[in-house]
Design a protein around this motif. Structure first.
Motif, PDB file in Angstrom:
ATOM      1  N   GLY A 119      10.183   6.219  12.694  1.00 46.24           N
ATOM      2  CA  GLY A 119       9.416   7.077  13.610  1.00 46.24           C
ATOM      3  C   GLY A 119       8.356   6.275  14.354  1.00 46.24           C
ATOM      4  N   GLN A 120       7.656   5.406  13.629  1.00 41.77           N
ATOM      5  CA  GLN A 120       6.630   4.553  14.257  1.00 41.77           C
ATOM      6  C   GLN A 120       7.266   3.555  15.217  1.00 41.77           C
ATOM      7  OE1 GLN A 120       4.236   2.713  11.223  1.00 41.77           O
ATOM      8  NE2 GLN A 120       3.079   4.565  10.838  1.00 41.77           N
ATOM      9  N   GLN A 121       8.437   3.035  14.840  1.00 41.51           N
ATOM     10  CA  GLN A 121       9.161   2.087  15.703  1.00 41.51           C
ATOM     11  C   GLN A 121       9.507   2.746  17.041  1.00 41.51           C
ATOM     12  OE1 GLN A 121      10.330  -0.908  14.040  1.00 41.51           O
ATOM     13  NE2 GLN A 121      11.259  -1.858  15.800  1.00 41.51           N
ATOM     14  N   ASN A 122      10.008   3.988  16.972  1.00 38.11           N
ATOM     15  CA  ASN A 122      10.359   4.730  18.193  1.00 38.11           C
ATOM     16  C   ASN A 122       9.118   5.022  19.035  1.00 38.11           C
ATOM     17  OD1 ASN A 122      13.032   4.722  17.400  1.00 38.11           O
ATOM     18  ND2 ASN A 122      12.918   6.736  16.417  1.00 38.11           N
ATOM     19  N   TYR A 123       7.998   5.293  18.371  1.00 34.08           N
ATOM     20  CA  TYR A 123       6.713   5.549  19.034  1.00 34.08           C
ATOM     21  C   TYR A 123       6.265   4.299  19.816  1.00 34.08           C
ATOM     22  CZ  TYR A 123       1.626   6.747  19.069  1.00 34.08           C
ATOM     23  OH  TYR A 123       0.322   7.014  19.416  1.00 34.08           O
ATOM     24  N   MET A 124       6.370   3.126  19.176  1.00 32.73           N
ATOM     25  CA  MET A 124       5.982   1.871  19.824  1.00 32.73           C
ATOM     26  C   MET A 124       6.876   1.561  21.035  1.00 32.73           C
ATOM     27  SD  MET A 124       3.304   0.369  18.488  1.00 32.73           S
ATOM     28  CE  MET A 124       2.707   1.998  18.801  1.00 32.73           C
ATOM     29  N   LYS A 125       8.185   1.806  20.875  1.00 31.23           N
ATOM     30  CA  LYS A 125       9.122   1.584  21.986  1.00 31.23           C
ATOM     31  C   LYS A 125       8.811   2.513  23.148  1.00 31.23           C
ATOM     32  CE  LYS A 125      13.055  -0.139  19.302  1.00 31.23           C
ATOM     33  NZ  LYS A 125      14.298   0.266  18.622  1.00 31.23           N
ATOM     34  N   ALA A 126       8.465   3.759  22.822  1.00 34.37           N
ATOM     35  CA  ALA A 126       8.128   4.745  23.861  1.00 34.37           C
ATOM     36  C   ALA A 126       6.889   4.308  24.644  1.00 34.37           C
ATOM     37  CB  ALA A 126       7.893   6.117  23.227  1.00 34.37           C
ATOM     38  N   ILE A 127       5.882   3.780  23.932  1.00 35.44           N
ATOM     39  CA  ILE A 127       4.651   3.308  24.595  1.00 35.44           C
ATOM     40  C   ILE A 127       4.978   2.150  25.545  1.00 35.44           C
ATOM     41  CG2 ILE A 127       2.418   2.144  24.212  1.00 35.44           C
ATOM     42  CD1 ILE A 127       2.128   3.861  21.645  1.00 35.44           C
ATOM     43  N   GLN A 128       5.853   1.248  25.091  1.00 36.43           N
ATOM     44  CA  GLN A 128       6.246   0.101  25.927  1.00 36.43           C
ATOM     45  C   GLN A 128       6.954   0.544  27.203  1.00 36.43           C
ATOM     46  OE1 GLN A 128       8.564  -2.529  23.475  1.00 36.43           O
ATOM     47  NE2 GLN A 128       7.065  -4.161  23.631  1.00 36.43           N
ATOM     48  N   LYS A 129       7.870   1.508  27.056  1.00 40.41           N
ATOM     49  CA  LYS A 129       8.765   1.889  28.153  1.00 40.41           C
ATOM     50  C   LYS A 129       8.153   2.875  29.148  1.00 40.41           C
ATOM     51  CE  LYS A 129      12.968   3.179  27.205  1.00 40.41           C
ATOM     52  NZ  LYS A 129      14.085   3.800  26.439  1.00 40.41           N
ATOM     53  N   ASN A 130       7.244   3.753  28.673  1.00 38.64           N
ATOM     54  CA  ASN A 130       6.771   4.860  29.509  1.00 38.64           C
ATOM     55  C   ASN A 130       5.321   4.700  29.953  1.00 38.64           C
ATOM     56  OD1 ASN A 130       9.120   6.975  29.260  1.00 38.64           O
ATOM     57  ND2 ASN A 130       8.799   6.145  27.219  1.00 38.64           N
ATOM     58  N   THR A 131       4.990   5.352  31.055  1.00 37.76           N
ATOM     59  CA  THR A 131       3.613   5.333  31.554  1.00 37.76           C
ATOM     60  C   THR A 131       2.732   6.234  30.696  1.00 37.76           C
ATOM     61  OG1 THR A 131       4.403   4.927  33.790  1.00 37.76           O
ATOM     62  CG2 THR A 131       2.163   5.771  33.602  1.00 37.76           C
ATOM     63  N   ILE A 132       3.263   7.395  30.295  1.00 39.37           N
ATOM     64  CA  ILE A 132       2.513   8.323  29.442  1.00 39.37           C
ATOM     65  C   ILE A 132       3.328   8.597  28.178  1.00 39.37           C
ATOM     66  CG2 ILE A 132       1.548  10.666  29.217  1.00 39.37           C
ATOM     67  CD1 ILE A 132       1.075  10.637  32.258  1.00 39.37           C
ATOM     68  N   THR A 133       2.689   8.442  27.012  1.00 37.62           N
ATOM     69  CA  THR A 133       3.333   8.747  25.732  1.00 37.62           C
ATOM     70  C   THR A 133       2.456   9.715  24.967  1.00 37.62           C
ATOM     71  OG1 THR A 133       4.319   6.543  25.668  1.00 37.62           O
ATOM     72  CG2 THR A 133       4.286   7.765  23.601  1.00 37.62           C
ATOM     73  N   ILE A 134       3.066  10.786  24.463  1.00 43.92           N
ATOM     74  CA  ILE A 134       2.345  11.763  23.646  1.00 43.92           C
ATOM     75  C   ILE A 134       2.855  11.624  22.211  1.00 43.92           C
ATOM     76  CG2 ILE A 134       1.823  14.209  23.289  1.00 43.92           C
ATOM     77  CD1 ILE A 134       2.392  14.641  26.297  1.00 43.92           C
ATOM     78  N   GLY A 135       1.960  11.250  21.292  1.00 43.02           N
ATOM     79  CA  GLY A 135       2.312  11.096  19.877  1.00 43.02           C
ATOM     80  C   GLY A 135       1.747  12.244  19.071  1.00 43.02           C
ATOM     81  N   VAL A 136       2.614  13.100  18.551  1.00 44.98           N
ATOM     82  CA  VAL A 136       2.187  14.275  17.791  1.00 44.98           C
ATOM     83  C   VAL A 136       2.624  14.102  16.345  1.00 44.98           C
ATOM     84  CG1 VAL A 136       2.288  16.797  17.654  1.00 44.98           C
ATOM     85  CG2 VAL A 136       2.558  15.672  19.866  1.00 44.98           C
ATOM     86  N   GLY A 137       1.704  14.327  15.408  1.00 43.66           N
ATOM     87  CA  GLY A 137       2.088  14.187  14.001  1.00 43.66           C
ATOM     88  C   GLY A 137       0.903  14.342  13.083  1.00 43.66           C
ATOM     89  N   PRO A 138       1.158  14.480  11.766  1.00 40.74           N
ATOM     90  CA  PRO A 138       0.067  14.706  10.804  1.00 40.74           C
ATOM     91  C   PRO A 138      -0.776  13.464  10.553  1.00 40.74           C
ATOM     92  CG  PRO A 138       2.180  14.520   9.673  1.00 40.74           C
ATOM     93  CD  PRO A 138       2.486  14.485  11.136  1.00 40.74           C
ATOM     94  N   ALA A 139      -1.860  13.659   9.804  1.00 41.98           N
ATOM     95  CA  ALA A 139      -2.768  12.562   9.453  1.00 41.98           C
ATOM     96  C   ALA A 139      -2.013  11.480   8.690  1.00 41.98           C
ATOM     97  CB  ALA A 139      -3.901  13.105   8.576  1.00 41.98           C
TER      98      ALA A 139
END
Length: 340
Positions: free
Chosen positions: A118-138
């Motif tokens: 999940g974190q890996q996909n989050y990092m890839k999304a930040i690299q590829k996109n201008t805006i990334t929204i990360g939603v998730g628990p503490a």
């Protein structure tokens, strides 16, 4: 219980085996307990005995851990738990993607990497996109990894500034009663952002960049009326923005900038009549080009094992409450029937 079988896993290097076993063999004990198998070490071979299905799962778990150890990864309790979860879900092939990319190096020389798929996909999304929204628990690393990505972009000079912001909604009307100037009043609400930056840059380097204006940590209200070019902008605790604040923030985007928005929709501190700007943005912006929405879950928690259990317990309790809620429509028709 099915047929008892024996499986063998071979480790190419003794060093990797030592890493996988952990101190006092704690990692192996965890696998044995979770999958109800018995693991014995013979040289560089691991012999696994138990129910056929569970023995096969233990093989896949140990092979995954050995491949991570070969890449120099630390094998801890969280890693073992996560890998067992992936194996149980049949997603262990994703282990190969993990631990490849270093996001950033901290001031103390520690590499920051995504620890879950999940974190890996989050990092890839930040690299590829201008805006990334990360939603998730503490504990899912939403803010920490976003700050690491911002520092990496700043060091590579793909951006000139890092701007970190969060709404000071928790303060409510009490903000005026706090001592000091406005910066002193809002600093406690920005502390987690400062902590992450100190970790990545070191206190001295952080202060130097802050004095130059290269790094800005400020409450959301400071963003109004600005256009932010060549910046990496992080909005943290976004669940506590209103719909209007979120729209205001998103429209600050300038040329050459990146935005990361993080939040947890289960921790909204807004008055009940206010719609969370984060919830609204996830709904409105879903499917918009160059905007990624990443949903992290309890499986991505990289804190103490108990944090994962706490999140799961609260989720179950919330589901039970939803089921128990009376249906006003049904109740009304019942009363009407009684009157008749």
């Amino acid at each position: 219980m099915g047929k008892v079988v024996e499986r063998i896993v071979n480790a190419e290097r003794v060093e990797d085996l030592i890493t996988v076993f952990g101190s006092f063999d704690e990692n192996i004990k965890r696998i044995e307990e979770a999958l109800n198998v018995h693991v014995v070490n013979r040289g560089t071979d691991l012999r696994i005995s138990g129910d056929e299905e569970m023995a096969d799962k233990a093989v896949r778990t140990l092979e995954g851990l050995l491949s991570l150890a070969a890449k120099g990864e630390i094998i801890d309790e969280q890693r073992v738990r996560y890998l067992i979860t992936l194996v149980n879900e049949g997603n262990d092939a994703q282990v190969a993607q993990m631990a490849k990319d270093v996001v950033c190096i901290t001031a103390k020389g520690k590499p920051i990497k995504a620890k879950t798929v999940g974190q890996q996909n989050y990092m890839k999304a930040i690299q590829k996109n201008t805006i990334t929204i990360g939603v998730g628990p503490a504990g899912t690393g939403k803010t920490y990894l976003a700050v690491a990505a911002a520092v990496a972009a700043f060091r590579e000079r793909t951006v000139n500034r890092i701007i970190l912001t969060r709404p000071a909604v928790e303060a409510g009307e009490r903000l005026g009663f706090l001592p000091g100037d406005l910066q002193n009043k809002v600093d406690p609400y920005l502390r987690p952002l400062y902590d992450a930056l100190y970790d990545m840059l070191g206190a001295e380097t952080f202060q130097k960049y802050q004095e130059r204006g290269s790094i800005e940590v400020a409450p959301l209200a400071y963003m109004r009326g600005r256009t932010l070019d060549d910046s990496f902008i992080i909005l943290d605790e976004a669940q506590n923005t209103t719909r209007e604040q979120m729209k205001m923030f998103l429209t600050r985007l300038g040329f050459g900038s990146k935005i990361v928005i993080t939040g947890d929709v289960t921790q909204i501190d807004l008055p009940e009549d206010k719609v969370s700007g984060l919830k609204d943005a996830v709904r409105v912006l879903d499917g918009v080009k160059d905007i990624a929405i990443c949903r992290l879950t309890a499986a991505d928690v990289v804190r103490h094992a108990l944090v994962q259990e706490i999140i799961n317990a609260y989720e179950k309790a919330a589901q039970k409450q939803e089921v128990k809620k009376p249906n006003p429509q049904f109740r009304g028709s019942y009363h009407q029937r009684k009157k008749q």
